[in-house]
Design a protein around this motif. Structure first.
Motif, PDB file in Angstrom:
ATOM      1  N   VAL A 130      93.667 -50.228 -41.502  1.00  0.00           N
ATOM      2  CA  VAL A 130      93.026 -51.038 -42.524  1.00  0.00           C
ATOM      3  C   VAL A 130      93.980 -51.119 -43.714  1.00  0.00           C
ATOM      4  N   GLU A 131      94.026 -52.285 -44.349  1.00  0.00           N
ATOM      5  CA  GLU A 131      94.816 -52.436 -45.570  1.00  0.00           C
ATOM      6  C   GLU A 131      93.872 -52.399 -46.755  1.00  0.00           C
ATOM      7  N   ILE A 132      94.260 -51.589 -47.731  1.00  0.00           N
ATOM      8  CA  ILE A 132      93.428 -51.365 -48.907  1.00  0.00           C
ATOM      9  C   ILE A 132      94.214 -51.774 -50.140  1.00  0.00           C
ATOM     10  N   ASP A 133      93.582 -52.541 -51.005  1.00  0.00           N
ATOM     11  CA  ASP A 133      94.216 -53.019 -52.227  1.00  0.00           C
ATOM     12  C   ASP A 133      94.111 -51.948 -53.309  1.00  0.00           C
ATOM     13  N   ALA A 134      94.936 -50.919 -53.139  1.00  0.00           N
ATOM     14  CA  ALA A 134      94.949 -49.798 -54.081  1.00  0.00           C
ATOM     15  C   ALA A 134      96.233 -48.996 -53.857  1.00  0.00           C
ATOM     16  N   PRO A 135      96.669 -48.258 -54.859  1.00  0.00           N
ATOM     17  CA  PRO A 135      97.876 -47.450 -54.692  1.00  0.00           C
ATOM     18  C   PRO A 135      97.676 -46.338 -53.656  1.00  0.00           C
ATOM     19  N   ILE A 136      98.763 -45.960 -53.027  1.00  0.00           N
ATOM     20  CA  ILE A 136      98.705 -44.955 -51.971  1.00  0.00           C
ATOM     21  C   ILE A 136      98.098 -43.636 -52.470  1.00  0.00           C
ATOM     22  N   GLU A 137      98.363 -43.291 -53.718  1.00  0.00           N
ATOM     23  CA  GLU A 137      97.824 -42.047 -54.275  1.00  0.00           C
ATOM     24  C   GLU A 137      96.292 -42.059 -54.284  1.00  0.00           C
ATOM     25  N   ALA A 138      95.723 -43.183 -54.667  1.00  0.00           N
ATOM     26  CA  ALA A 138      94.260 -43.301 -54.728  1.00  0.00           C
ATOM     27  C   ALA A 138      93.653 -43.292 -53.332  1.00  0.00           C
ATOM     28  N   VAL A 139      94.308 -43.946 -52.392  1.00  0.00           N
ATOM     29  CA  VAL A 139      93.790 -43.995 -51.023  1.00  0.00           C
ATOM     30  C   VAL A 139      93.859 -42.616 -50.384  1.00  0.00           C
ATOM     31  N   TYR A 140      94.970 -41.918 -50.562  1.00  0.00           N
ATOM     32  CA  TYR A 140      95.108 -40.570 -50.000  1.00  0.00           C
ATOM     33  C   TYR A 140      94.048 -39.638 -50.594  1.00  0.00           C
ATOM     34  N   ARG A 141      93.869 -39.718 -51.903  1.00  0.00           N
ATOM     35  CA  ARG A 141      92.869 -38.876 -52.567  1.00  0.00           C
ATOM     36  C   ARG A 141      91.460 -39.172 -52.031  1.00  0.00           C
ATOM     37  N   ALA A 142      91.161 -40.454 -51.840  1.00  0.00           N
ATOM     38  CA  ALA A 142      89.843 -40.823 -51.310  1.00  0.00           C
ATOM     39  C   ALA A 142      89.662 -40.305 -49.890  1.00  0.00           C
ATOM     40  N   TRP A 143      90.701 -40.371 -49.078  1.00  0.00           N
ATOM     41  CA  TRP A 143      90.597 -39.866 -47.696  1.00  0.00           C
ATOM     42  C   TRP A 143      90.327 -38.373 -47.698  1.00  0.00           C
ATOM     43  N   THR A 144      91.053 -37.629 -48.501  1.00  0.00           N
ATOM     44  CA  THR A 144      90.897 -36.170 -48.480  1.00  0.00           C
ATOM     45  C   THR A 144      89.606 -35.718 -49.152  1.00  0.00           C
ATOM     46  N   ASP A 145      89.013 -36.551 -50.013  1.00  0.00           N
ATOM     47  CA  ASP A 145      87.772 -36.197 -50.692  1.00  0.00           C
ATOM     48  C   ASP A 145      86.530 -36.748 -49.987  1.00  0.00           C
ATOM     49  N   ARG A 146      86.695 -37.586 -49.014  1.00  0.00           N
ATOM     50  CA  ARG A 146      85.586 -38.353 -48.441  1.00  0.00           C
ATOM     51  C   ARG A 146      84.719 -37.505 -47.521  1.00  0.00           C
ATOM     52  N   ALA A 147      83.605 -37.074 -48.016  1.00  0.00           N
ATOM     53  CA  ALA A 147      82.703 -36.207 -47.263  1.00  0.00           C
ATOM     54  C   ALA A 147      81.985 -36.939 -46.142  1.00  0.00           C
ATOM     55  N   SER A 148      81.906 -38.271 -46.220  1.00  0.00           N
ATOM     56  CA  SER A 148      81.131 -38.991 -45.210  1.00  0.00           C
ATOM     57  C   SER A 148      81.918 -39.279 -43.932  1.00  0.00           C
ATOM     58  N   LEU A 149      83.224 -39.033 -43.942  1.00  0.00           N
ATOM     59  CA  LEU A 149      83.982 -39.260 -42.717  1.00  0.00           C
ATOM     60  C   LEU A 149      83.540 -38.274 -41.646  1.00  0.00           C
ATOM     61  N   PRO A 150      83.521 -38.705 -40.388  1.00  0.00           N
ATOM     62  CA  PRO A 150      83.177 -37.762 -39.325  1.00  0.00           C
ATOM     63  C   PRO A 150      84.119 -36.571 -39.348  1.00  0.00           C
ATOM     64  N   ALA A 151      83.616 -35.417 -38.993  1.00  0.00           N
ATOM     65  CA  ALA A 151      84.420 -34.200 -39.035  1.00  0.00           C
ATOM     66  C   ALA A 151      85.709 -34.342 -38.244  1.00  0.00           C
ATOM     67  N   CYS A 152      85.671 -35.050 -37.131  1.00  0.00           N
ATOM     68  CA  CYS A 152      86.872 -35.187 -36.315  1.00  0.00           C
ATOM     69  C   CYS A 152      87.936 -36.022 -37.010  1.00  0.00           C
ATOM     70  N   GLU A 185     103.350 -54.220 -56.496  1.00  0.00           N
ATOM     71  CA  GLU A 185     101.974 -54.405 -56.031  1.00  0.00           C
ATOM     72  C   GLU A 185     101.420 -53.088 -55.505  1.00  0.00           C
ATOM     73  N   ASP A 186     100.124 -52.929 -55.660  1.00  0.00           N
ATOM     74  CA  ASP A 186      99.454 -51.758 -55.123  1.00  0.00           C
ATOM     75  C   ASP A 186      98.760 -52.127 -53.829  1.00  0.00           C
ATOM     76  N   GLY A 187      99.231 -51.598 -52.750  1.00  0.00           N
ATOM     77  CA  GLY A 187      98.601 -51.839 -51.460  1.00  0.00           C
ATOM     78  C   GLY A 187      98.957 -50.704 -50.520  1.00  0.00           C
TER      79      GLY A 187
END
Length: 126
Positions: free
Chosen positions: A8-30, A75-77
């Motif tokens: 998926v392509e996300i219109d945001a800087p890599i730092e914000a996307v990485y932080r969201a991935w590591t903080d995202r409690a709703s992602l399946p455990a796997c 650009e932030d992507g």
């Protein structure tokens, strides 16, 4: 063994996307790597990649997510690429896998991640 590869392509800087991935409690455990169901992170390179294994509780389950800058330098992507290997155990797992529910869940979760990041923060879990 099944393999799911989605991006998926996300219109945001890599730092914000990485932080969201590591903080995202709703992602399946796997998909979270290192959390729940005995999964353990096998490699973590901040803002680049996270790999995990299902461990003793989920043998045959593993994955890697990578983060790539996209667009021009000003650009932030970010492109998030996910590879998930699953090995169904039991009739229910085989049915879920065979009907494509796991693939659909991954696609839905990546879309939710995109929406959450692009609107500025982790919203309620879907």
């Amino acid at each position: 063994m099944g393999r799911i590869e989605e991006s998926v392509e996300i219109d945001a800087p890599i730092e914000a996307v990485y932080r969201a991935w590591t903080d995202r409690a709703s992602l399946p455990a796997c998909m979270r790597g290192g959390a729940g169901r005995g999964a353990a992170a096998t490699e973590v390179v901040p803002q680049d990649r996270i790999a995990w294994s299902g461990g003793e509780d989920r043998p045959g389950h593993s994955g890697v997510v990578t983060f790539h800058r996209v667009g021009a330098a000003d650009e932030d992507g970010t492109r998030v690429m996910l590879q998930l290997d699953t090995e169904p155990h039991g009739l229910w797992d085989h049915l879920v896998e065979g009907l494509g529910f796991t693939d659909r869940r991954v696609i839905d979760e990546l879309a939710a991640l995109k929406a959450d990041v692009e609107r500025g923060g982790p919203g309620p879990a879907a």
